[in-house]
Motif scaffolding. Structure first.
Motif, PDB file in Angstrom:
ATOM      1  N   GLY A 226       0.786  -1.224   0.000  1.00  8.21           N
ATOM      2  CA  GLY A 226       0.000   0.000   0.000  1.00  8.21           C
ATOM      3  C   GLY A 226       0.820   1.276   0.000  1.00  8.21           C
ATOM      4  N   ILE A 227       2.120   1.162  -0.244  1.00  6.54           N
ATOM      5  CA  ILE A 227       3.023   2.322  -0.240  1.00  6.54           C
ATOM      6  C   ILE A 227       3.290   2.724  -1.686  1.00  6.54           C
ATOM      7  CG2 ILE A 227       5.269   3.194   0.485  1.00  6.54           C
ATOM      8  CD1 ILE A 227       3.373   2.359   2.806  1.00  6.54           C
ATOM      9  N   ILE A 228       2.923   3.972  -2.036  1.00  7.26           N
ATOM     10  CA  ILE A 228       3.092   4.402  -3.427  1.00  7.26           C
ATOM     11  C   ILE A 228       4.164   5.475  -3.609  1.00  7.26           C
ATOM     12  CG2 ILE A 228       0.758   3.745  -4.094  1.00  7.26           C
ATOM     13  CD1 ILE A 228       0.032   6.751  -3.914  1.00  7.26           C
ATOM     14  N   LYS A 229       4.656   6.053  -2.513  1.00  5.26           N
ATOM     15  CA  LYS A 229       5.716   7.054  -2.623  1.00  5.26           C
ATOM     16  C   LYS A 229       6.877   6.615  -1.739  1.00  5.26           C
ATOM     17  CE  LYS A 229       6.764  11.957  -2.385  1.00  5.26           C
ATOM     18  NZ  LYS A 229       6.234  13.304  -2.150  1.00  5.26           N
ATOM     19  N   SER A 230       8.073   6.667  -2.304  1.00  4.19           N
ATOM     20  CA  SER A 230       9.259   6.248  -1.561  1.00  4.19           C
ATOM     21  C   SER A 230      10.361   7.285  -1.678  1.00  4.19           C
ATOM     22  CB  SER A 230       9.768   4.900  -2.088  1.00  4.19           C
ATOM     23  OG  SER A 230       8.827   3.882  -1.829  1.00  4.19           O
ATOM     24  N   HIS A 231      11.267   7.216  -0.728  1.00  2.50           N
ATOM     25  CA  HIS A 231      12.421   8.115  -0.674  1.00  2.50           C
ATOM     26  C   HIS A 231      13.708   7.297  -0.603  1.00  2.50           C
ATOM     27  CE1 HIS A 231       9.713  11.449   0.183  1.00  2.50           C
ATOM     28  NE2 HIS A 231       9.196  10.760   1.193  1.00  2.50           N
ATOM     29  N   VAL A 232      14.764   7.878  -1.102  1.00  2.24           N
ATOM     30  CA  VAL A 232      16.099   7.330  -0.934  1.00  2.24           C
ATOM     31  C   VAL A 232      17.004   8.484  -0.530  1.00  2.24           C
ATOM     32  CG1 VAL A 232      16.783   7.601  -3.369  1.00  2.24           C
ATOM     33  CG2 VAL A 232      17.915   5.881  -1.952  1.00  2.24           C
ATOM     34  N   MET A 233      17.911   8.230   0.397  1.00  2.00           N
ATOM     35  CA  MET A 233      18.881   9.236   0.811  1.00  2.00           C
ATOM     36  C   MET A 233      20.257   8.760   0.370  1.00  2.00           C
ATOM     37  SD  MET A 233      17.412  10.064   4.571  1.00  2.00           S
ATOM     38  CE  MET A 233      16.354   8.633   4.767  1.00  2.00           C
ATOM     39  N   ILE A 234      20.978   9.629  -0.318  1.00  2.00           N
ATOM     40  CA  ILE A 234      22.336   9.281  -0.729  1.00  2.00           C
ATOM     41  C   ILE A 234      23.285  10.366  -0.226  1.00  2.00           C
ATOM     42  CG2 ILE A 234      21.508   8.005  -2.745  1.00  2.00           C
ATOM     43  CD1 ILE A 234      22.570  10.320  -4.480  1.00  2.00           C
ATOM     44  N   LEU A 235      24.537   9.992  -0.059  1.00  2.00           N
ATOM     45  CA  LEU A 235      25.546  10.960   0.357  1.00  2.00           C
ATOM     46  C   LEU A 235      25.760  11.980  -0.751  1.00  2.00           C
ATOM     47  CD1 LEU A 235      28.109   8.458   1.899  1.00  2.00           C
ATOM     48  CD2 LEU A 235      26.517   9.939   3.136  1.00  2.00           C
ATOM     49  N   ARG A 236      25.977  13.218  -0.371  1.00  2.00           N
ATOM     50  CA  ARG A 236      26.195  14.271  -1.375  1.00  2.00           C
ATOM     51  C   ARG A 236      27.395  13.986  -2.266  1.00  2.00           C
ATOM     52  NH1 ARG A 236      23.944  19.893   0.361  1.00  2.00           N
ATOM     53  NH2 ARG A 236      22.478  19.199   1.945  1.00  2.00           N
ATOM     54  N   THR A 237      28.342  13.214  -1.767  1.00  2.00           N
ATOM     55  CA  THR A 237      29.549  12.902  -2.528  1.00  2.00           C
ATOM     56  C   THR A 237      29.383  11.683  -3.429  1.00  2.00           C
ATOM     57  OG1 THR A 237      30.336  11.560  -0.671  1.00  2.00           O
ATOM     58  CG2 THR A 237      31.039  13.875  -0.742  1.00  2.00           C
ATOM     59  N   ASN A 238      28.200  11.087  -3.456  1.00  2.00           N
ATOM     60  CA  ASN A 238      27.956   9.865  -4.221  1.00  2.00           C
ATOM     61  C   ASN A 238      27.410  10.207  -5.611  1.00  2.00           C
ATOM     62  OD1 ASN A 238      27.297   7.351  -5.201  1.00  2.00           O
ATOM     63  ND2 ASN A 238      26.141   6.709  -3.397  1.00  2.00           N
ATOM     64  N   ALA A 239      28.300  10.651  -6.481  1.00  2.88           N
ATOM     65  CA  ALA A 239      27.889  11.047  -7.833  1.00  2.88           C
ATOM     66  C   ALA A 239      27.351   9.863  -8.622  1.00  2.88           C
ATOM     67  CB  ALA A 239      29.067  11.686  -8.567  1.00  2.88           C
ATOM     68  N   LEU A 240      27.941   8.694  -8.465  1.00  2.00           N
ATOM     69  CA  LEU A 240      27.465   7.505  -9.166  1.00  2.00           C
ATOM     70  C   LEU A 240      26.039   7.161  -8.727  1.00  2.00           C
ATOM     71  CD1 LEU A 240      28.168   5.232 -11.155  1.00  2.00           C
ATOM     72  CD2 LEU A 240      29.058   3.938  -9.213  1.00  2.00           C
ATOM     73  N   GLY A 241      25.789   7.245  -7.416  1.00  2.00           N
ATOM     74  CA  GLY A 241      24.454   6.987  -6.900  1.00  2.00           C
ATOM     75  C   GLY A 241      23.449   7.997  -7.427  1.00  2.00           C
ATOM     76  N   GLU A 242      23.833   9.248  -7.437  1.00  3.70           N
ATOM     77  CA  GLU A 242      22.935  10.293  -7.946  1.00  3.70           C
ATOM     78  C   GLU A 242      22.584  10.035  -9.404  1.00  3.70           C
ATOM     79  OE1 GLU A 242      22.712  15.128  -8.587  1.00  3.70           O
ATOM     80  OE2 GLU A 242      24.278  14.292  -7.303  1.00  3.70           O
ATOM     81  N   SER A 243      23.570   9.671 -10.196  1.00  4.06           N
ATOM     82  CA  SER A 243      23.338   9.383 -11.607  1.00  4.06           C
ATOM     83  C   SER A 243      22.394   8.188 -11.762  1.00  4.06           C
ATOM     84  CB  SER A 243      24.674   9.103 -12.300  1.00  4.06           C
ATOM     85  OG  SER A 243      24.475   8.738 -13.640  1.00  4.06           O
ATOM     86  N   PHE A 244      22.597   7.151 -10.964  1.00  2.00           N
ATOM     87  CA  PHE A 244      21.740   5.972 -11.046  1.00  2.00           C
ATOM     88  C   PHE A 244      20.291   6.316 -10.732  1.00  2.00           C
ATOM     89  CE2 PHE A 244      19.494   2.596  -8.789  1.00  2.00           C
ATOM     90  CZ  PHE A 244      19.417   1.652  -9.801  1.00  2.00           C
ATOM     91  N   TRP A 245      20.051   6.999  -9.610  1.00  2.00           N
ATOM     92  CA  TRP A 245      18.675   7.314  -9.221  1.00  2.00           C
ATOM     93  C   TRP A 245      18.017   8.251 -10.228  1.00  2.00           C
ATOM     94  CZ3 TRP A 245      16.433   4.095  -6.161  1.00  2.00           C
ATOM     95  CH2 TRP A 245      17.195   3.364  -5.257  1.00  2.00           C
ATOM     96  N   ASN A 246      18.778   9.191 -10.758  1.00  2.00           N
ATOM     97  CA  ASN A 246      18.242  10.057 -11.816  1.00  2.00           C
ATOM     98  C   ASN A 246      17.832   9.232 -13.037  1.00  2.00           C
ATOM     99  OD1 ASN A 246      18.381  12.598 -10.584  1.00  2.00           O
ATOM    100  ND2 ASN A 246      20.506  12.895 -11.199  1.00  2.00           N
ATOM    101  N   SER A 247      18.636   8.240 -13.381  1.00  2.00           N
ATOM    102  CA  SER A 247      18.340   7.427 -14.564  1.00  2.00           C
ATOM    103  C   SER A 247      17.051   6.636 -14.402  1.00  2.00           C
ATOM    104  CB  SER A 247      19.502   6.477 -14.879  1.00  2.00           C
ATOM    105  OG  SER A 247      19.526   5.380 -13.973  1.00  2.00           O
ATOM    106  N   LEU A 248      16.648   6.364 -13.156  1.00  2.00           N
ATOM    107  CA  LEU A 248      15.399   5.654 -12.901  1.00  2.00           C
ATOM    108  C   LEU A 248      14.203   6.600 -12.768  1.00  2.00           C
ATOM    109  CD1 LEU A 248      16.364   2.859 -10.324  1.00  2.00           C
ATOM    110  CD2 LEU A 248      16.214   2.706 -12.814  1.00  2.00           C
TER     111      LEU A 248
END
Length: 143
Positions: A100-122
Motif C-alpha cells: 500500500g506504499i506508493i511514494k518512496s524516498h532514498v537518501m544518498i551521500l552528497r559525494t555519491n555522484a554515481l548513486g545520484e546518476s543511477f537514481w536520476n536514470s530511474l
C-alpha cells in the motif's frame, strides 16, 4: 542470477558488500541486531541478488505506513551495468506497492555522484524543498 528476499542469514555477505561499495556508509544501526529488527519489521521488502551462491547485490527497503524508504543499494563491481540494481529497486518498489506504499524516498551521500546518476536514470527526483535532520536517541554520533 537469483533475486530473493533478504534474510538475516545474508548479513555477513551483505556487510562485506556494503563495506566494499563506495557511497554506502554504515553506522551502529547496521549491526546484526539492528538489521534483524529492520527485516522483522519490514518482512519481504529488502532484496538480494545471488549468482552461484555469491551475493552480488543488495537493497534494503521499509516503510512507516505512509512512505517507503530505500537504502544500502549495492552491486558488486563486476556486476554493474547488467540491470542488477534496477531489478533490485523494481522488486522493492513492487513489494512496497503491494503493502500500500506508493511514494518512496532514498537518501544518498552528497559525494555519491554515481548513486545520484543511477537514481536520476530511474526517474527519481532530487528534493530541494526539505532538509534532513537526524538524532541518535541514547547518545552516539548524530550524523
Amino acid at each position: 542470477m537469483q533475486y530473493r528476499s533478504m534474510t538475516i542469514e545474508d548479513y555477513d555477505a551483505a556487510i562485506q558488500l556494503w563495506q566494499d561499495t563506495a557511497g554506502v556508509r554504515l553506522r551502529d544501526a547496521d549491526s546484526k541486531e539492528g538489521i534483524a529488527r529492520y527485516l522483522d519489521r519490514n518482512p519481504g521488502l529488502s532484496r538480494v541478488a545471488v549468482d552461484g551462491g555469491h551475493m552480488v547485490g543488495t537493497v534494503m527497503a521499509g516503510h512507516d505506513g505512509k512512505r517507503g524508504y530505500i537504502q544500502h543499494l549495492a552491486v558488486a563491481d563486476d556486476y554493474r551495468r547488467r540491470g542488477v540494481a534496477s531489478r533490485l529497486v523494481a522488486d522493492c518498489l513492487e513489494a512496497l506497492r503491494q503493502a500500500g506504499i506508493i511514494k518512496s524516498h532514498v537518501m544518498i551521500l552528497r559525494t555519491n555522484a554515481l548513486g545520484e546518476s543511477f537514481w536520476n536514470s530511474l526517474g527519481w527526483q532530487r528534493r530541494s524543498d526539505v532538509e534532513l535532520f537526524s538524532f541518535i536517541n541514547g547518545g552516539g554520533e548524530n550524523v
